[in-house]
Design a protein around this motif. Structure first.
Motif, PDB file in Angstrom:
ATOM      1  N   LEU A 126      -8.263  14.628   4.007  1.00 42.22           N
ATOM      2  CA  LEU A 126      -8.537  13.576   4.135  1.00 42.22           C
ATOM      3  C   LEU A 126      -7.362  12.606   3.397  1.00 42.22           C
ATOM      4  O   LEU A 126      -7.151  11.384   4.266  1.00 42.22           O
ATOM      5  N   PHE A 127      -6.996  13.199   2.158  1.00 43.30           N
ATOM      6  CA  PHE A 127      -5.746  12.156   1.767  1.00 43.30           C
ATOM      7  C   PHE A 127      -4.901  12.349   2.228  1.00 43.30           C
ATOM      8  O   PHE A 127      -3.364  11.765   1.619  1.00 43.30           O
ATOM      9  N   MET A 139       0.891  -1.194   0.038  1.00 45.30           N
ATOM     10  CA  MET A 139       0.135  -0.065  -0.187  1.00 45.30           C
ATOM     11  C   MET A 139       0.579   0.703   0.110  1.00 45.30           C
ATOM     12  O   MET A 139       2.192   1.046  -0.276  1.00 45.30           O
ATOM     13  N   GLY A 140       0.611   2.605   0.480  1.00 48.14           N
ATOM     14  CA  GLY A 140       0.854   3.624   0.178  1.00 48.14           C
ATOM     15  C   GLY A 140       2.506   3.762   1.028  1.00 48.14           C
ATOM     16  O   GLY A 140       2.278   3.041   2.609  1.00 48.14           O
ATOM     17  N   HIS A 175     -15.637   6.281  13.042  1.00 45.92           N
ATOM     18  CA  HIS A 175     -15.903   7.356  12.948  1.00 45.92           C
ATOM     19  C   HIS A 175     -15.478   8.389  12.356  1.00 45.92           C
ATOM     20  O   HIS A 175     -16.376   9.448  12.308  1.00 45.92           O
ATOM     21  N   VAL A 176     -14.293   8.218  11.682  1.00 50.58           N
ATOM     22  CA  VAL A 176     -13.564   9.191  10.508  1.00 50.58           C
ATOM     23  C   VAL A 176     -13.949   8.534   9.711  1.00 50.58           C
ATOM     24  O   VAL A 176     -13.985   9.554   8.415  1.00 50.58           O
ATOM     25  N   ILE A 177     -12.157   7.941   8.831  1.00 45.07           N
ATOM     26  CA  ILE A 177     -12.499   7.676   7.901  1.00 45.07           C
ATOM     27  C   ILE A 177     -13.543   7.034   6.763  1.00 45.07           C
ATOM     28  O   ILE A 177     -13.855   7.943   6.675  1.00 45.07           O
ATOM     29  N   LEU A 178     -14.588   6.555   7.117  1.00 43.52           N
ATOM     30  CA  LEU A 178     -15.690   6.010   6.101  1.00 43.52           C
ATOM     31  C   LEU A 178     -16.913   6.779   6.246  1.00 43.52           C
ATOM     32  O   LEU A 178     -16.801   6.999   5.377  1.00 43.52           O
ATOM     33  N   PRO A 179     -16.929   7.115   6.972  1.00 42.42           N
ATOM     34  CA  PRO A 179     -18.179   8.467   7.026  1.00 42.42           C
ATOM     35  C   PRO A 179     -17.815   9.937   6.444  1.00 42.42           C
ATOM     36  O   PRO A 179     -17.923  10.195   5.870  1.00 42.42           O
ATOM     37  N   GLN A 180     -16.544  10.483   5.617  1.00 42.25           N
ATOM     38  CA  GLN A 180     -15.592  10.789   5.171  1.00 42.25           C
ATOM     39  C   GLN A 180     -15.603  10.702   3.171  1.00 42.25           C
ATOM     40  O   GLN A 180     -16.034  11.514   2.683  1.00 42.25           O
ATOM     41  N   ALA A 214      -6.403   6.604   5.438  1.00 40.43           N
ATOM     42  CA  ALA A 214      -7.260   7.224   4.504  1.00 40.43           C
ATOM     43  C   ALA A 214      -6.518   6.442   2.926  1.00 40.43           C
ATOM     44  O   ALA A 214      -7.365   5.957   2.527  1.00 40.43           O
ATOM     45  N   ARG A 215      -5.428   7.638   2.427  1.00 39.71           N
ATOM     46  CA  ARG A 215      -4.953   6.675   1.468  1.00 39.71           C
ATOM     47  C   ARG A 215      -5.584   5.793   1.342  1.00 39.71           C
ATOM     48  O   ARG A 215      -5.587   4.252   0.462  1.00 39.71           O
TER      49      ARG A 215
END
Length: 123
Positions: A28-29, A1-2, A82-87, A34-35
């Motif tokens: 986000l990115f 991954m990144g 709580h953060v990444i998927l909702p965004q 998140a990436r």
């Protein structure tokens, strides 16, 4: 991954944002997890929250040359929920069912795939 040492090209990211709010996309990115979540979801568009947390914990451990612990995984899982998927959902990139704890659909805009070089990684 990144790579954790990812340096965003803000001009490319602005172009990748397209119709999405640029500040939201940059924020986000700018986040390593998140990436990597988007990169993982490109190949697994209907992943469960646990599956995604496992993949991200493994990627972080691999980058750091450590072993992922249950607490690492749980910390990532909480941040995803709580953060990444909702965004990502707010930006229209995923559909996240919080009751089923699963991403039910992933639609990554071409500009975001290009920015994250996802298509280059998938070959």
């Amino acid at each position: 991954m990144g790579n954790k040492q990812f340096t965003p090209d803000l001009v490319a990211l602005r172009a990748a944002a397209g119709r999405l709010p640029v500040d939201d996309v940059i924020r986000l990115f700018g986040n390593y997890h998140a990436r990597n979540a988007v990169i993982y979801l490109h190949d697994h568009p209907t992943a469960t929250l646990d599956e995604l947390a496992d993949a991200l914990a493994a990627a972080a451990a691999s980058t750091d040359e450590t072993i992922a612990t249950p607490s690492d995984r749980e910390r990532i899982r909480i941040r995803l929920y709580h953060v990444i998927l909702p965004q990502l959902e707010e930006l229209g990139i995923v559909s996240f069912d919080s009751e089923a704890n699963a991403v039910t659909e992933t639609t990554i805009p071409a500009a975001i795939r290009e920015y994250l070089r996802i298509d280059d990684c998938s070959a």
